[in-house]
Design a protein around this motif. Structure first.
Motif, PDB file in Angstrom:
ATOM      1  N   UNK A 364       0.796  -1.228   0.000  1.00 19.49           N
ATOM      2  CA  UNK A 364       0.000   0.000   0.000  1.00 19.49           C
ATOM      3  C   UNK A 364       0.830   1.280   0.000  1.00 19.49           C
ATOM      4  N   UNK A 365       2.065   1.209   0.500  1.00 16.02           N
ATOM      5  CA  UNK A 365       2.914   2.399   0.513  1.00 16.02           C
ATOM      6  C   UNK A 365       3.951   2.373  -0.601  1.00 16.02           C
ATOM      7  N   UNK A 366       3.845   1.378  -1.484  1.00 11.16           N
ATOM      8  CA  UNK A 366       4.831   1.238  -2.556  1.00 11.16           C
ATOM      9  C   UNK A 366       4.159   1.066  -3.911  1.00 11.16           C
ATOM     10  N   UNK A 367       3.125   1.854  -4.145  1.00 11.77           N
ATOM     11  CA  UNK A 367       2.380   1.730  -5.384  1.00 11.77           C
ATOM     12  C   UNK A 367       3.064   2.456  -6.542  1.00 11.77           C
ATOM     13  N   UNK A 368       3.710   3.558  -6.269  1.00 13.39           N
ATOM     14  CA  UNK A 368       4.281   4.386  -7.325  1.00 13.39           C
ATOM     15  C   UNK A 368       5.261   3.586  -8.177  1.00 13.39           C
ATOM     16  N   UNK A 369       5.114   3.762  -9.493  1.00 10.09           N
ATOM     17  CA  UNK A 369       5.977   3.144 -10.511  1.00 10.09           C
ATOM     18  C   UNK A 369       5.712   1.657 -10.738  1.00 10.09           C
ATOM     19  N   UNK A 370       4.714   1.090 -10.055  1.00  6.32           N
ATOM     20  CA  UNK A 370       4.338  -0.278 -10.404  1.00  6.32           C
ATOM     21  C   UNK A 370       3.765  -0.289 -11.824  1.00  6.32           C
ATOM     22  N   UNK A 371       4.139  -1.303 -12.589  1.00  4.29           N
ATOM     23  CA  UNK A 371       3.705  -1.405 -13.983  1.00  4.29           C
ATOM     24  C   UNK A 371       2.538  -2.378 -14.106  1.00  4.29           C
ATOM     25  N   UNK A 372       1.554  -1.983 -14.898  1.00  2.50           N
ATOM     26  CA  UNK A 372       0.367  -2.808 -15.100  1.00  2.50           C
ATOM     27  C   UNK A 372       0.180  -3.056 -16.585  1.00  2.50           C
ATOM     28  N   UNK A 373       0.104  -4.340 -16.958  1.00  5.92           N
ATOM     29  CA  UNK A 373      -0.142  -4.701 -18.342  1.00  5.92           C
ATOM     30  C   UNK A 373      -1.611  -4.997 -18.564  1.00  5.92           C
ATOM     31  N   UNK A 374      -2.165  -4.476 -19.660  1.00  3.08           N
ATOM     32  CA  UNK A 374      -3.584  -4.645 -19.978  1.00  3.08           C
ATOM     33  C   UNK A 374      -3.734  -5.528 -21.217  1.00  3.08           C
ATOM     34  N   UNK A 375      -4.587  -6.538 -21.105  1.00  5.54           N
ATOM     35  CA  UNK A 375      -4.859  -7.468 -22.200  1.00  5.54           C
ATOM     36  C   UNK A 375      -6.351  -7.410 -22.514  1.00  5.54           C
TER      37      UNK A 375
END
Length: 459
Positions: A364-375
């Protein structure tokens, strides 16, 4: 992402889900279905259903109103409202105009004024089965990228309805997701790299504006996998050219989460097992291939078998199960509670994933810069693969979702009422619908307004 590149993306999100549902424990016995196979095999638990005074337009308007209210958006700043849907109400008049009409009337009454709040707002519906909302998103991202003052809303709204006793009946669902699109987004920045694959197929279609589709489930799965595969590798090829990744990177390992269009909750993980296997077996890097085989304890004989057999073998391994648990499982949870939302399902999967991330102490405190791939996938058929990066303001936005807490306050109905709703013989609403837009009238006269739809806001 290059610091000199203009960042555009999703600044905020909201949703609307009808307040009545049918539990699959209720449906299964009446259809001679094995509930355990539905719940454990497909991940379907509940089906959200429209009340008799709801439709795709009222759901969209409720989602947009919540977006405007929760995030204190000035309606006059909204330059466009694009709707992704395959639940069109009219062959000419778009749902988007109904939504703007509902919002305008409410704002006029609320502020005791007669001005047209959305007079200069562009409005349109985009339809391509379940991928129409992604098309609307991409189009609006491009529009916003060209001017920092351009702020738009994309809303996806659908009712997934199937014939009773059909193979799709237990996947039904309904709802809408609205997104604020602008430069310098607080939630998710989206790269201008898109993998696309399109081929005309008849895996699912609605002739003559039928509410229920003609479909071939197995063929549609095949189309989904084929389009997704082509779009996925198209995205990777472009991403390598843009120096986002190297040719040796396993793309799905670079993403913290994967988000899919979900006709049912477990569909994404089932469809992706082939790509998961193929990308690693065919990797350009010999060390990657070798490590993959060692971790799976596979021999050369194993990988020489038919690809479909190999995929089944891999899908049952701890390696793939761990991959799913880490990168996919959180996005499935809302779908299990709601059912298929067509164009909105991929974005509801995103909301599900993000709210679950926020609930976990280690994330919860480390969300920034997480990458999300969309299919994304839409029958007919087309797939798009793209990537987003969570921003520094993500936590503040996600805290306002209240997704799972909202779903707890819905009303279960019995099989008799469900069938009346399905057959359109239920004559009165089952819920009060307070503080919501509802369909109040479908005109029968005069002839110039025959079948015109009118809506009201219930306080």
């Amino acid at each position: 992402m290059n610091q000199n590149t203009v960042q555009v993306g999703i600044d905020a999100m909201s949703f609307y889900v009808p307040s009545i549902y049918l539990d699959l424990k209720t449906l299964a016995p009446s259809r001679n279905l094995d509930y355990d196979k539905l719940s454990k095999g497909l991940g379907v638990l509940k089906m959200a259903l429209l009340d008799v005074n709801e439709d795709a337009a009222s759901m969209a308007a409720n989602a947009v109103l919540k977006l405007i209210t929760d995030y204190k958006i000035n309606p006059k700043d909204i330059g466009r409202l694009y709707v992704g849907t395959e639940s069109g109400l009219d062959g000419a008049k778009p749902i988007a105009t109904y939504v703007l009409g509902m919002l305008t009337k409410k704002l006029q009454e609320e502020n005791n004024v007669e001005e047209e709040f959305f007079e200069n707002c562009d409005a349109i519906d985009m339809t391509f089965a379940c991928i129409g909302g992604v098309d609307a998103l991409q189009n609006t991202l491009d529009w916003s990228r060209n001017n920092k003052n351009r702020i738009g809303i994309v809303v996806c709204t659908d009712y997934a309805k199937y014939e009773k006793h059909s193979g799709g009946e237990y996947t039904q669902g309904a709802g809408a997701v609205a997104m604020l699109i602008k430069q310098s987004p607080r939630l998710l920045a989206i790269h201008d790299v898109w993998g696309v694959s399109t081929k005309s197929e008849h895996d699912f279609f609605k002739p003559d504006f039928s509410e229920t589709p003609v479909f071939d489930g197995q063929f549609s799965n095949s189309c989904y996998q084929n389009r997704l595969r082509d779009a996925y590798f198209s995205f990777k090829k472009q991403a390598v050219k843009e120096n986002l990744y190297t040719q040796n990177d396993i793309l799905s390992e670079q993403w913290n989460s994967l988000i899919f269009h979900l006709p049912y909750a477990f569909h994404g993980k089932r469809m992706f097992s082939q790509l998961f296997t193929e990308e690693r077996i065919l990797a350009d890097n010999e060390e990657t291939r070798k490590e993959f085989l060692e971790r799976l304890n596979l021999s050369q004989e194993d990988i020489n078998i038919d690809l479909s057999q190999l995929v089944k073998l891999v899908s049952k391994t701890d390696l793939y199960r761990d991959f799913v648990n880490q990168k996919i499982a959180d996005s499935q949870l809302a779908s299990s509670e709601i059912g298929n939302m067509y164009t909105a399902s991929i974005f509801m999967a995103l909301m599900s994933c993000l709210e679950m991330k926020l609930s976990k102490g280690n994330e919860k405190d480390n969300l920034e810069n997480q990458k999300i791939g969309f299919c994304a996938y839409g029958s007919g058929s087309k797939s798009k693969v793209f990537e987003g990066v969570l921003q520094s303001g993500a936590k503040e936005i996600i805290e306002k979702f209240n997704l799972f807490s909202t779903l707890k306050f819905r009303q279960a109905i019995d099989i008799e009422i469900y069938e009346k709703i399905h057959d359109k013989t239920q004559t009165f609403p089952l819920t009060l619908q307070q503080n919501n837009f509802v369909l109040s009238e479908i005109k029968k006269e005069p002839v110039t307004l025959t079948k015109a739809r009118f809506y009201s806001y219930l306080k």
